[in-house]
Scaffold this active site. Structure first.
Site, PDB file in Angstrom:
ATOM      1  N   ASP A 125       0.802  -1.230   0.000  1.00  0.00           N
ATOM      2  CA  ASP A 125       0.000   0.000   0.000  1.00  0.00           C
ATOM      3  C   ASP A 125       0.829   1.272   0.000  1.00  0.00           C
ATOM      4  O   ASP A 125       0.272   2.379   0.037  1.00  0.00           O
ATOM      5  CB  ASP A 125      -0.985  -0.024   1.172  1.00  0.00           C
ATOM      6  CG  ASP A 125      -2.100  -1.024   0.909  1.00  0.00           C
ATOM      7  OD1 ASP A 125      -2.532  -1.123  -0.251  1.00  0.00           O
ATOM      8  OD2 ASP A 125      -2.526  -1.708   1.850  1.00  0.00           O
ATOM      9  N   ASP A 140      -6.416  -5.511  -4.615  1.00  0.00           N
ATOM     10  CA  ASP A 140      -6.246  -4.105  -4.213  1.00  0.00           C
ATOM     11  C   ASP A 140      -4.974  -3.487  -4.790  1.00  0.00           C
ATOM     12  O   ASP A 140      -4.890  -2.284  -5.013  1.00  0.00           O
ATOM     13  CB  ASP A 140      -6.173  -3.971  -2.684  1.00  0.00           C
ATOM     14  CG  ASP A 140      -7.081  -4.918  -1.929  1.00  0.00           C
ATOM     15  OD1 ASP A 140      -7.409  -5.993  -2.474  1.00  0.00           O
ATOM     16  OD2 ASP A 140      -7.459  -4.603  -0.803  1.00  0.00           O
TER      17      ASP A 140
HETATM   18  N1  GLY Z   1      -7.055  -2.314   0.612  1.00  0.00           N
HETATM   19  C1  GLY Z   1      -7.735  -2.730   1.769  1.00  0.00           C
HETATM   20  C2  GLY Z   1      -9.200  -2.641   1.653  1.00  0.00           C
HETATM   21  O1  GLY Z   1      -9.752  -2.385   0.617  1.00  0.00           O
HETATM   22  O2  GLY Z   1      -9.827  -2.829   2.677  1.00  0.00           O
END
Ligand code: GLY
Length: 374
Positions: A90, A152
């Protein structure tokens, strides 16, 4: 004077965020509980969304108070760039909405340096055999998630495309494209829905299993995961011009639109058995809507108007049904987000990424440019 509803929505969001700025300052909000955003440590994946909103407001208004606080949030991330165990994939969310945003708006050299460093850390998570970017680090002692890739990650790839463009070094985009190829091969289903987690053998690179993750089950359809795929593949097409990524963005968008309920606000998972609770996830709606607006601008097929119409309907419904405009005690912009239903975390609350993509979607309707992922 224009009477478009999104201008009024933007005005109300601007007013509420200006008030929240006085309490939150250069903090890192995540979920709003009992009206107040809870603040996280800066290594948490959501750290970029609050400064990202401040940059959108600065872009639209030129008000220096937004710039000053967004810069403080960015400087605060310096504390975690060397926290090796805490940073994961992330990195892309975190530094795209802070350093890349400031570089795009103000051409600040130190912002460019920070974002390039972050891009190097993200690229270094690439597994050459499996051709995926490793998602997480162990959450607890003894956990082995070296083989985990998640949908994600597609939203983290714009940092790599940006780094190649800025540095002239194609390595970063090679990594991004290889991860996207893996997403096409192993995450995207024929009906346009996607898996959340795919586990690979990190030594041989072979696909080992598909996991439900934040969705209900391996074969269900987590709505925010679908939204990450729509927007991520749309951005992949924008950055590469590859038609297979455009096709994937359209297929995931078509799936999302076809499964929306009458009020246009998605449940947390689109494929749930009757007996399972189905709270909404407004953040999935907001993210998908902003991605579909981008898709509508790029698609040459007759789908363009359909994507624009669906995205506008979703945002309008979020504004009218989830908006907190009449409640000055609530800091969140939109109610009814679901963070992680299987883990029982942050259910039916405002989420900072829902607020971010809602504001960004309004920005797209207002023709605000640049959008930081592009
Ligand atoms: N990227 C983590 C979520 O969407 O909760």
């Amino acid at each position: 004077m224009t009477t478009e509803w999104w201008n009024e929505a933007w005005r109300q969001a601007h007013a509420k965020l200006s008030r929240s700025l006085e309490r939150i300052g250069a903090g890192y909000p995540h979920a709003s509980v009992n009206g107040k955003y809870l603040l996280e440590e800066p290594h948490w994946w959501t750290a970029g969304f609050w400064p990202g909103m401040l940059w959108l407001l600065y872009e639209a208004s030129g008000d220096e108070k937004f710039r000053e606080t967004a810069e403080q949030c960015e400087a605060g991330l310096d504390r975690v760039i060397s926290e090796y165990y805490k940073l994961d994939h992330d990195i892309g969310f975190m530094w795209t909405l802070t350093s890349v945003a400031r570089y795009k708006l103000l051409q600040a050299e130190d912002a460019k340096r920070r974002a390039l460093l972050a891009a190097n850390l993200l690229a270094a998570r690439f597994n050459l055999r499996g051709r995926y970017i490793r998602a997480w680090n162990p959450w607890h002692a003894g956990e082995d998630n070296t083989g985990y890739a998640i949908i994600d990650s597609l939203m983290n790839l714009p940092l790599l495309f940006w780094a190649s463009r800025e540095s002239g070094d194609p390595r970063y985009r090679h990594v991004a494209e290889a991860h996207l190829d893996t997403a096409l091969a192993h995450f995207l289903r024929s009906d346009g829905s996607v898996y959340h987690i795919v586990r690979f053998d990190p030594v041989s690179g072979a696909c080992a299993e598909k996991l439900g993750g934040q969705g209900y089950a391996p074969e269900s359809a987590w709505s925010r995961g679908t939204a990450w795929a729509i927007y991520g593949f749309a951005l992949a097409y924008h950055h590469t011009g590859r038609r297979d990524f455009l096709d994937a963005a359209e297929r995931t968008a078509n799936f999302f639109i076809a499964h929306l309920p009458a009020d246009k606000i998605p449940p947390w998972d689109f494929r749930l058995p009757e007996h399972v609770a189905r709270p909404k996830d407004s953040s999935a709606g907001a993210c998908a809507a902003s991605g579909m607006l981008m898709l509508a601008d790029m698609t040459v097929q007759s789908g363009a108007e359909r994507y624009r119409a669906a995205a506008t309907e979703i945002l309008k419904s979020l504004y009218e049904r989830c908006g907190t405009w009449d409640d000055p005690a609530e800091e969140g912009l939109i109610l009814h987000g679901t963070g992680n239903f299987p883990e029982g975390q942050n259910i039916d609350v405002p989420l900072i990424y829902g607020d971010y993509f809602f504001l960004e979607g309004l920005g797209r309707l207002k023709q605000l440019q640049p959008i930081f992922w592009e």
